[in-house]
Write an enzyme that holds these catalytic residues in place. Structure first.
Site, mmCIF file in Angstrom:
data_model
loop_
_atom_site.group_PDB
_atom_site.id
_atom_site.type_symbol
_atom_site.label_atom_id
_atom_site.label_comp_id
_atom_site.label_asym_id
_atom_site.label_seq_id
_atom_site.Cartn_x
_atom_site.Cartn_y
_atom_site.Cartn_z
ATOM 1 N N ASP A 169 25.549 -7.777 6.373
ATOM 2 C CA ASP A 169 25.931 -8.811 5.413
ATOM 3 C C ASP A 169 27.419 -8.760 5.089
ATOM 4 O O ASP A 169 28.083 -9.792 5.018
ATOM 5 C CB ASP A 169 25.117 -8.669 4.131
ATOM 6 C CG ASP A 169 25.508 -9.713 3.105
ATOM 7 O OD1 ASP A 169 25.382 -10.921 3.401
ATOM 8 O OD2 ASP A 169 25.965 -9.332 2.003
ATOM 9 N N MET B 24 8.744 6.718 4.391
ATOM 10 C CA MET B 24 9.024 5.287 4.233
ATOM 11 C C MET B 24 10.265 5.060 3.376
ATOM 12 O O MET B 24 11.025 4.123 3.613
ATOM 13 C CB MET B 24 7.817 4.561 3.646
ATOM 14 C CG MET B 24 6.603 4.550 4.559
ATOM 15 S SD MET B 24 6.936 3.950 6.228
ATOM 16 C CE MET B 24 7.502 2.308 5.892
ATOM 17 N N GLU B 25 10.484 5.920 2.400
ATOM 18 C CA GLU B 25 11.661 5.779 1.544
ATOM 19 C C GLU B 25 12.944 6.034 2.341
ATOM 20 O O GLU B 25 13.933 5.296 2.199
ATOM 21 C CB GLU B 25 11.560 6.727 0.348
ATOM 22 C CG GLU B 25 10.566 6.288 -0.703
ATOM 23 C CD GLU B 25 9.090 6.387 -0.291
ATOM 24 O OE1 GLU B 25 8.258 5.760 -0.967
ATOM 25 O OE2 GLU B 25 8.761 7.068 0.704
ATOM 26 N N LEU C 81 0.798 -1.231 0.000
ATOM 27 C CA LEU C 81 0.000 0.000 0.000
ATOM 28 C C LEU C 81 0.832 1.284 0.000
ATOM 29 O O LEU C 81 0.291 2.375 0.117
ATOM 30 C CB LEU C 81 -0.988 0.023 1.171
ATOM 31 C CG LEU C 81 -1.915 -1.193 1.269
ATOM 32 C CD1 LEU C 81 -2.833 -1.051 2.466
ATOM 33 C CD2 LEU C 81 -2.711 -1.401 0.001
ATOM 34 N N CYS C 82 2.146 1.169 -0.131
ATOM 35 C CA CYS C 82 3.014 2.343 -0.211
ATOM 36 C C CYS C 82 3.094 2.769 -1.681
ATOM 37 O O CYS C 82 3.341 1.941 -2.556
ATOM 38 C CB CYS C 82 4.391 1.976 0.326
ATOM 39 S SG CYS C 82 5.472 3.364 0.619
ATOM 40 N N HIS C 83 2.864 4.047 -1.934
ATOM 41 C CA HIS C 83 2.886 4.543 -3.316
ATOM 42 C C HIS C 83 4.284 4.408 -3.926
ATOM 43 O O HIS C 83 5.266 4.752 -3.273
ATOM 44 C CB HIS C 83 2.508 6.024 -3.364
ATOM 45 C CG HIS C 83 1.105 6.313 -2.995
ATOM 46 N ND1 HIS C 83 0.035 5.607 -3.466
ATOM 47 C CD2 HIS C 83 0.569 7.245 -2.186
ATOM 48 C CE1 HIS C 83 -1.086 6.086 -2.979
ATOM 49 N NE2 HIS C 83 -0.787 7.084 -2.177
#
Length: 144
Positions: A113, A98-99, A61-63
């Site tokens: 990693d 969010m980005e 649901l994130c654009h």
């Protein structure tokens, strides 16, 4: 997905940060560029940028957004941690929090990693939104 078609386009920016805790010896290897996988900060920077660009594919649901800029910075934090900071910007109808947070998260995972062969006890912590600007809700600045 929230309908943002009626919102005006504005300049939007968000900054997030996080920490990767590790042994002091691991941080020394990163600083001295002595890890076999290469320059940890440069690889993590590229991973964070790529992740920010793919946030809409990763978070339901994130654009999906056409970002105008993504910047990542790394700095030692004491003798046993790396602080990661990411800023995302665009002119658009929805925010980029969010980005920025995805960029920090994936950069932190990349550090893990690249260093896990020498330090499996690393801890990723404190991924937070530091600031955001633009849009209807205006400016936010984390107080701590």
């Amino acid at each position: 997905m929230v309908d943002v078609s009626g919102k005006p386009e504005t300049l939007r920016s968000a900054t997030a940060s996080g920490l990767v805790r590790m042994k002091p010896e691991t941080l020394a290897l990163i600083r001295d560029r002595k890890l076999s996988k290469g320059d940890v900060f440069e690889v993590a920077r590229l991973a964070g940028i790529l992740a920010a660009k793919r946030t809409g594919d990763l978070i339901p649901l994130c654009h999906p957004l056409g970002l105008d800029a993504v910047e990542l910075h790394f700095e030692p934090f004491g003798d046993d941690a790396v602080r990661i900071e990411a800023t995302a910007r665009l002119v658009g109808r929805t925010g980029v929090e969010m980005e920025a947070m995805t960029a920090v998260s994936v950069a932190a995972l990349t550090i893990y990693d690249m260093c896990k062969a020498v330090d499996r006890g690393m801890v990723i912590e404190q991924i937070v939104l530091e600031a955001k600007s633009g849009g209807r809700s205006g400016t936010y600045q984390r107080l701590e």
